[in-house]
Motif scaffolding. Structure first.
Motif, PDB file in Angstrom:
ATOM      1  N   ASP A   9       0.828  -1.208   0.000  1.00 35.21           N
ATOM      2  CA  ASP A   9       0.000   0.000   0.000  1.00 35.21           C
ATOM      3  C   ASP A   9       0.865   1.262   0.000  1.00 35.21           C
ATOM      4  O   ASP A   9       0.528   2.257  -0.646  1.00 35.21           O
ATOM      5  N   LEU A  10       1.958   1.204   0.748  1.00 30.30           N
ATOM      6  CA  LEU A  10       2.868   2.352   0.807  1.00 30.30           C
ATOM      7  C   LEU A  10       3.427   2.653  -0.579  1.00 30.30           C
ATOM      8  O   LEU A  10       3.467   3.809  -1.010  1.00 30.30           O
ATOM      9  N   ARG A  11       3.829   1.614  -1.274  1.00 29.09           N
ATOM     10  CA  ARG A  11       4.347   1.788  -2.639  1.00 29.09           C
ATOM     11  C   ARG A  11       3.286   2.388  -3.555  1.00 29.09           C
ATOM     12  O   ARG A  11       3.572   3.255  -4.369  1.00 29.09           O
ATOM     13  N   SER A  12       2.052   1.925  -3.408  1.00 28.13           N
ATOM     14  CA  SER A  12       0.986   2.344  -4.318  1.00 28.13           C
ATOM     15  C   SER A  12       0.432   3.726  -4.013  1.00 28.13           C
ATOM     16  O   SER A  12       0.052   4.469  -4.919  1.00 28.13           O
ATOM     17  N   THR A  13       0.378   4.077  -2.708  1.00 24.38           N
ATOM     18  CA  THR A  13      -0.330   5.313  -2.341  1.00 24.38           C
ATOM     19  C   THR A  13       0.553   6.426  -1.795  1.00 24.38           C
ATOM     20  O   THR A  13       0.124   7.572  -1.751  1.00 24.38           O
ATOM     21  N   LYS A  14       1.787   6.085  -1.372  1.00 22.57           N
ATOM     22  CA  LYS A  14       2.615   7.109  -0.711  1.00 22.57           C
ATOM     23  C   LYS A  14       3.963   7.293  -1.396  1.00 22.57           C
ATOM     24  O   LYS A  14       4.903   7.814  -0.805  1.00 22.57           O
ATOM     25  N   THR A  15       4.094   6.841  -2.637  1.00 22.04           N
ATOM     26  CA  THR A  15       5.306   7.080  -3.419  1.00 22.04           C
ATOM     27  C   THR A  15       4.915   7.663  -4.771  1.00 22.04           C
ATOM     28  O   THR A  15       3.729   7.824  -5.073  1.00 22.04           O
ATOM     29  N   GLU A  16       5.902   7.945  -5.575  1.00 21.72           N
ATOM     30  CA  GLU A  16       5.654   8.558  -6.875  1.00 21.72           C
ATOM     31  C   GLU A  16       5.410   7.532  -7.977  1.00 21.72           C
ATOM     32  O   GLU A  16       5.390   7.886  -9.159  1.00 21.72           O
ATOM     33  N   PHE A  17       5.220   6.251  -7.599  1.00 17.78           N
ATOM     34  CA  PHE A  17       5.017   5.215  -8.608  1.00 17.78           C
ATOM     35  C   PHE A  17       3.666   5.355  -9.308  1.00 17.78           C
ATOM     36  O   PHE A  17       3.478   4.873 -10.400  1.00 17.78           O
ATOM     37  N   HIS A  18       2.719   5.983  -8.663  1.00 13.57           N
ATOM     38  CA  HIS A  18       1.424   6.246  -9.292  1.00 13.57           C
ATOM     39  C   HIS A  18       1.179   7.752  -9.265  1.00 13.57           C
ATOM     40  O   HIS A  18       1.758   8.475  -8.458  1.00 13.57           O
ATOM     41  N   GLY A  19       0.324   8.218 -10.145  1.00 12.51           N
ATOM     42  CA  GLY A  19       0.094   9.650 -10.270  1.00 12.51           C
ATOM     43  C   GLY A  19      -0.333  10.299  -8.959  1.00 12.51           C
ATOM     44  O   GLY A  19      -1.173   9.774  -8.243  1.00 12.51           O
ATOM     45  N   LYS A  20       0.256  11.440  -8.663  1.00 11.56           N
ATOM     46  CA  LYS A  20      -0.068  12.182  -7.449  1.00 11.56           C
ATOM     47  C   LYS A  20      -0.455  13.608  -7.812  1.00 11.56           C
ATOM     48  O   LYS A  20      -0.085  14.125  -8.868  1.00 11.56           O
ATOM     49  N   VAL A  21      -1.218  14.242  -6.922  1.00 10.52           N
ATOM     50  CA  VAL A  21      -1.600  15.636  -7.114  1.00 10.52           C
ATOM     51  C   VAL A  21      -1.077  16.440  -5.933  1.00 10.52           C
ATOM     52  O   VAL A  21      -0.633  15.890  -4.925  1.00 10.52           O
ATOM     53  N   ASN A  22      -1.141  17.756  -6.048  1.00 11.12           N
ATOM     54  CA  ASN A  22      -0.689  18.619  -4.970  1.00 11.12           C
ATOM     55  C   ASN A  22      -1.435  18.296  -3.676  1.00 11.12           C
ATOM     56  O   ASN A  22      -2.653  18.159  -3.665  1.00 11.12           O
ATOM     57  N   GLY A  23      -0.676  18.176  -2.603  1.00  8.72           N
ATOM     58  CA  GLY A  23      -1.273  17.881  -1.308  1.00  8.72           C
ATOM     59  C   GLY A  23      -1.197  16.420  -0.917  1.00  8.72           C
ATOM     60  O   GLY A  23      -1.366  16.092   0.261  1.00  8.72           O
ATOM     61  N   ASP A  24      -0.953  15.513  -1.875  1.00 10.28           N
ATOM     62  CA  ASP A  24      -0.807  14.092  -1.549  1.00 10.28           C
ATOM     63  C   ASP A  24       0.489  13.873  -0.770  1.00 10.28           C
ATOM     64  O   ASP A  24       1.524  14.465  -1.089  1.00 10.28           O
ATOM     65  N   TYR A  25       0.416  13.032   0.235  1.00  9.97           N
ATOM     66  CA  TYR A  25       1.615  12.722   1.017  1.00  9.97           C
ATOM     67  C   TYR A  25       2.493  11.743   0.254  1.00  9.97           C
ATOM     68  O   TYR A  25       2.019  10.716  -0.246  1.00  9.97           O
ATOM     69  N   ILE A  26       3.782  12.052   0.161  1.00  9.97           N
ATOM     70  CA  ILE A  26       4.770  11.170  -0.453  1.00  9.97           C
ATOM     71  C   ILE A  26       5.906  10.973   0.546  1.00  9.97           C
ATOM     72  O   ILE A  26       6.415  11.938   1.111  1.00  9.97           O
ATOM     73  N   VAL A  27       6.285   9.728   0.780  1.00  9.36           N
ATOM     74  CA  VAL A  27       7.339   9.445   1.743  1.00  9.36           C
ATOM     75  C   VAL A  27       8.638  10.117   1.310  1.00  9.36           C
ATOM     76  O   VAL A  27       9.119   9.916   0.195  1.00  9.36           O
ATOM     77  N   SER A  28       9.194  10.921   2.183  1.00  5.03           N
ATOM     78  CA  SER A  28      10.466  11.590   1.881  1.00  5.03           C
ATOM     79  C   SER A  28      11.468  11.458   3.022  1.00  5.03           C
ATOM     80  O   SER A  28      12.661  11.641   2.831  1.00  5.03           O
ATOM     81  N   GLU A  29      10.985  11.095   4.228  1.00  6.79           N
ATOM     82  CA  GLU A  29      11.858  10.970   5.384  1.00  6.79           C
ATOM     83  C   GLU A  29      12.607   9.643   5.332  1.00  6.79           C
ATOM     84  O   GLU A  29      11.995   8.577   5.293  1.00  6.79           O
ATOM     85  N   SER A  30      13.935   9.707   5.348  1.00 10.59           N
ATOM     86  CA  SER A  30      14.737   8.491   5.219  1.00 10.59           C
ATOM     87  C   SER A  30      14.497   7.520   6.376  1.00 10.59           C
ATOM     88  O   SER A  30      14.607   6.307   6.203  1.00 10.59           O
ATOM     89  N   VAL A  31      14.127   8.049   7.551  1.00 10.94           N
ATOM     90  CA  VAL A  31      13.898   7.164   8.689  1.00 10.94           C
ATOM     91  C   VAL A  31      12.745   6.205   8.410  1.00 10.94           C
ATOM     92  O   VAL A  31      12.778   5.034   8.823  1.00 10.94           O
ATOM     93  N   PHE A  32      11.725   6.656   7.680  1.00 12.47           N
ATOM     94  CA  PHE A  32      10.619   5.777   7.325  1.00 12.47           C
ATOM     95  C   PHE A  32      11.029   4.774   6.244  1.00 12.47           C
ATOM     96  O   PHE A  32      10.535   3.644   6.213  1.00 12.47           O
ATOM     97  N   VAL A  33      11.928   5.201   5.371  1.00 14.84           N
ATOM     98  CA  VAL A  33      12.423   4.281   4.335  1.00 14.84           C
ATOM     99  C   VAL A  33      13.227   3.164   4.987  1.00 14.84           C
ATOM    100  O   VAL A  33      13.112   1.995   4.617  1.00 14.84           O
ATOM    101  N   TYR A  34      14.060   3.524   5.982  1.00 14.47           N
ATOM    102  CA  TYR A  34      14.821   2.507   6.703  1.00 14.47           C
ATOM    103  C   TYR A  34      13.881   1.538   7.423  1.00 14.47           C
ATOM    104  O   TYR A  34      14.126   0.329   7.467  1.00 14.47           O
ATOM    105  N   LEU A  35      12.815   2.068   8.007  1.00 15.17           N
ATOM    106  CA  LEU A  35      11.826   1.221   8.667  1.00 15.17           C
ATOM    107  C   LEU A  35      11.241   0.231   7.667  1.00 15.17           C
ATOM    108  O   LEU A  35      11.097  -0.966   7.959  1.00 15.17           O
ATOM    109  N   CYS A  36      10.909   0.716   6.496  1.00 10.73           N
ATOM    110  CA  CYS A  36      10.349  -0.124   5.437  1.00 10.73           C
ATOM    111  C   CYS A  36      11.358  -1.197   5.013  1.00 10.73           C
ATOM    112  O   CYS A  36      11.020  -2.375   4.887  1.00 10.73           O
ATOM    113  N   PHE A  37      12.622  -0.795   4.837  1.00 11.75           N
ATOM    114  CA  PHE A  37      13.660  -1.731   4.409  1.00 11.75           C
ATOM    115  C   PHE A  37      13.893  -2.810   5.461  1.00 11.75           C
ATOM    116  O   PHE A  37      14.016  -3.995   5.134  1.00 11.75           O
ATOM    117  N   ASN A  38      13.983  -2.399   6.725  1.00 11.26           N
ATOM    118  CA  ASN A  38      14.196  -3.385   7.777  1.00 11.26           C
ATOM    119  C   ASN A  38      13.033  -4.350   7.876  1.00 11.26           C
ATOM    120  O   ASN A  38      13.220  -5.540   8.149  1.00 11.26           O
TER     121      ASN A  38
END
Length: 263
Positions: free
Chosen positions: A200-229
């Motif tokens: 869901d994170l990949r589909s709704t909170k990244t730039e892999f699918h079309g986004k509009v102004n105001g949509d949240y996109i993951v940018s904090e590396s700490v959350f990316v590390y959480l995802c990777f771990n």
């Protein structure tokens, strides 16, 4: 991260310096790489208000040959960690599951390994790509496991991570099952939840699918590390249990016997 122990920083700097030589091999290219981490700022009076995040040291007065060793020792701990990750240097004391997972898939899951390595290098500068590729790497591993006919389970190659993980747990006899403790069932359910959340994170909170102004996109590396771990934890469990149920040695022995028999 600046509170990294001096001993660990010494080890990290040594590994980064070796990685720089392997990757670039010349003072000129290493200088250009390190300069990309160098940040400066100045106010109205550039001489008085000039600041920099670290000092670049040189071996000569012409400032052509960088003193890599001295420069690295002047860089803060957080930046050193980011450089290490960018160069593919393992940092097990800070993100322990990642290096273990990388080593685990390097030899037997080459496609997933290549995808994960690309994802790993994008953590800091391109979180969306990092999450998307890491998700794909885990999907690739799940599909390779499900291809083993000994699991005796049908799956759709087009299935997403959640469904693939669900199928593997079913093949392992863990979902659903009356023969395992409730606590293990809960953990298995959470493994599925992790797969669903990453998907869901990949589909709704990244730039892999079309986004509009105001949509949240993951940018904090700490959350990316959480995802990777999380991905590495799920991947390591699936691989470890798969090897325990169906040891690779069984396949190799059966193949070698077939090769010896004349009929």
């Amino acid at each position: 991260m600046d509170k990294i122990s001096p001993k660990y920083q010494m080890q990290l700097i040594k590994s980064i310096e070796q990685a720089l030589w392997q990757e670039y091999g010349s003072y000129k290219e290493m200088l250009q790489y390190i300069l990309k981490w160098h940040e400066t700022s100045s106010g109205f009076n550039s001489y008085i208000n000039y600041t920099e995040n670290f000092k670049v040291c040189y071996k000569d007065n012409d400032e052509k040959n960088i003193d890599v060793y001295s420069t690295l020792h002047g860089i803060d701990g957080e930046t050193l960690l980011k450089m290490a990750i960018d160069l593919g240097v393992e940092t097990p004391d800070f993100i322990p599951s990642i290096p273990v997972f990388r080593n685990e898939i390097k030899s037997n899951y080459q496609t997933a390994s290549k995808t994960f390595e690309k994802a790993f290098k994008c953590i800091e500068n391109d979180p969306s790509t990092a999450i998307g590729l890491a998700n794909s790497a885990l999907e690739s591993i799940a599909k390779e496991i499900l291809q083993d006919k000994r699991l005796k389970i049908q799956y759709n190659p087009k299935d997403t991570l959640y469904k693939l993980t669900q199928n593997i747990l079913k093949a392992f006899g863990m979902f659903p099952s009356e023969n395992i403790p409730m606590e293990i069932k809960t953990i298995c359910s959470n493994l599925l939840g992790i797969g669903k959340s990453i998907e869901d994170l990949r589909s709704t909170k990244t730039e892999f699918h079309g986004k509009v102004n105001g949509d949240y996109i993951v940018s904090e590396s700490v959350f990316v590390y959480l995802c990777f771990n999380s991905i590495c934890t799920v991947g390591l469990f699936l691989l470890s249990y798969y090897k325990e149920i169906f040891p690779k040695q069984q396949i190799e022995q059966s193949e070698s016997i077939d090769d010896v028999l004349p009929f």
